[in-house]
Design an enzyme around this catalytic site. Structure first.
Site, mmCIF file in Angstrom:
data_model
loop_
_atom_site.group_PDB
_atom_site.id
_atom_site.type_symbol
_atom_site.label_atom_id
_atom_site.label_comp_id
_atom_site.label_asym_id
_atom_site.label_seq_id
_atom_site.Cartn_x
_atom_site.Cartn_y
_atom_site.Cartn_z
ATOM 1 N N GLU A 124 93.493 -25.096 94.402
ATOM 2 C CA GLU A 124 92.519 -24.697 93.303
ATOM 3 C C GLU A 124 93.296 -24.867 91.793
ATOM 4 O O GLU A 124 92.830 -24.362 90.974
ATOM 5 C CB GLU A 124 92.289 -23.092 93.135
ATOM 6 N N GLU A 233 89.823 -21.344 102.105
ATOM 7 C CA GLU A 233 89.875 -19.891 102.262
ATOM 8 C C GLU A 233 88.534 -19.504 102.020
ATOM 9 O O GLU A 233 87.660 -19.725 101.549
ATOM 10 C CB GLU A 233 90.443 -19.586 100.653
#
Length: 313
Positions: A124, A233
């Site tokens: 991220e 995720e």
């Protein structure tokens, strides 16, 4: 995000292609690197955890190679227990990134290349604005060059291993990040219905919608449907403070497992769950941060919270 009927139709078409190729999607888990008291996990600690996971998966993902001596300690444990690792490489800051590359060069030669499922540069990093798309692309290419010059314990090169990244689904669908997708051998997309404040009635729909938007953009950018793709995720916390209309509980986590994770795998999409074990060492600060301890499908003492069975009939 509201569930889009148009996107649902597109998602069904894309999922049908995926299901034809791979039948049931694979399952893996994100793995923390610290014990309950905040100390770094040893090789023995990892072996114990991998033994608990062995009935459900043979693949784990970690976020960095050097932090807490992760690759040094997890690598031998994974090899001993027959697991593969998606090895994270943290691309910021410069000293941290240098330590990451040093860990790869030092500890990859001590294990077999078959123990490594792939390399993920950043987690991220785009979502947090840690790096621009151009900067992250350069780091991906740099890591690819680094691992290509490393041989394993049997003298086999790591040059054939895929190098990519993992990021939040919404930044992957943004057109200005296409350079990262182009630079990556594979891309993982993260999506959390919980952090979108979804009700349980809409959580799985939101999850599918988000992931399929990301997959569609990745496939279009790469110009192929024959690519490695994982949900990097996803999950649902079992305790802590609610976020908007999302409530953490064991029952809700179990429901999301069945309706979101199992269903996604049924369409042939690989899923890495966040996460394997609760992380009791994480501090409570304010707001909804108390949920961060409670994302594991296992407690921190290795007790399974709910059934991980999926009905693929």
């Amino acid at each position: 995000m509201r569930f889009s009927t148009t996107l649902a139709t597109a998602a069904t078409a894309l999922f049908f292609t995926a299901s034809q190729v791979s039948a049931i999607g694979e399952l893996a888990f994100n793995l923390g690197v610290k014990n309950n008291d905040g100390t770094c996990k040893s090789t023995s600690d990892y072996e114990t955890e991998l033994q608990a996971l062995k009935s459900y998966t043979s693949t784990v993902k970690v976020y960095a190679a050097s932090d807490c001596n992760t690759l040094q300690n997890l690598g031998p444990a994974a090899e001993a227990e027959g697991f593969t690792i998606f090895v994270g490489v943290w691309p910021t800051d410069d000293s941290h990134y240098a330590a990451e590359k040093a860990a790869l060069q030092t500890y990859l030669p001590k294990i077999k290349e078959s123990t490594v499922a792939g390399f993920l540069v950043g987690s991220e990093a785009l979502y947090r604005n840690d790096l621009t798309a151009s900067q992250l692309s350069d780091k991906i290419n740099d890591v690819r060059s680094v691992v290509a010059d490393i041989s394993d314990s049997d003298g086999k090169s790591y040059s054939g291993k895929q190098v990519g990244t993992v990021d939040s689904w919404n930044v992957l669908v943004a057109g200005y990040n296409s350079a990262v997708i182009e630079a990556s051998d594979f891309v993982m997309a993260n999506a959390f219905s919980y952090w979108q404040g979804q009700t349980m009635q809409n959580a799985s729909y939101s999850f599918f919608d988000d992931i399929m938007q990301a997959l569609q953009v990745i496939q279009s950018t790469k110009g192929s449907t024959d690519i490695t793709f994982w949900v990097g995720e996803t999950g649902w916390p079992t305790d802590g403070t609610n976020f908007e209309s999302s409530y953490p509980s064991v029952d809700n986590a179990k429901q999301f497992w069945k309706e979101g994770i199992c269903s996604m795998r049924a369409w042939g999409v690989n899923v890495i769950v966040f996460e394997a074990f609760d992380e009791d060492w994480k501090p409570n600060t304010s707001g909804t941060s108390d949920v961060e301890k409670h994302w594991g499908v296992f407690t921190s003492s290795d007790n399974l919270k709910y059934s991980l069975d999926c009905d693929f009939s």
